[in-house]
Design a protein around this motif. Structure first.
Motif: not given
Length: 78
Positions: A54-78
């Protein structure tokens, strides 16, 4: 006026004391945003890509190593 049924939002799960429990997902992807890597679940990774598009930029996405939590889920949790 139309005869459409009224829609309701599903009830969120509640924990002790009636507070809403938010689930934090494991990060399965890393979205490479301009400010740095963002660990994300599949849903949030797709949303980050869509926001970048939407902002006109490319976002590359790769696989994550195990052991990390989703940053956005943590932020939504508050």
């Amino acid at each position: 006026m139309t005869n459409q049924p009224e829609t309701t939002k599903p009830e969120a799960p509640t924990g002790a004391g009636g507070q809403v429990e938010r689930v934090v997902s494991d990060a399965t992807h890393v979205a490479h945003w301009a400010t740095g890597p963002v660990y994300a679940c599949e849903t949030h990774a797709n949303q980050i890509v869509a926001l970048g598009r939407f902002m006109g930029t490319h976002v590359a996405v790769t696989s994550a190593e195990p052991g990390h939590e989703c940053s956005n889920c943590k932020n939504e949790r508050g």
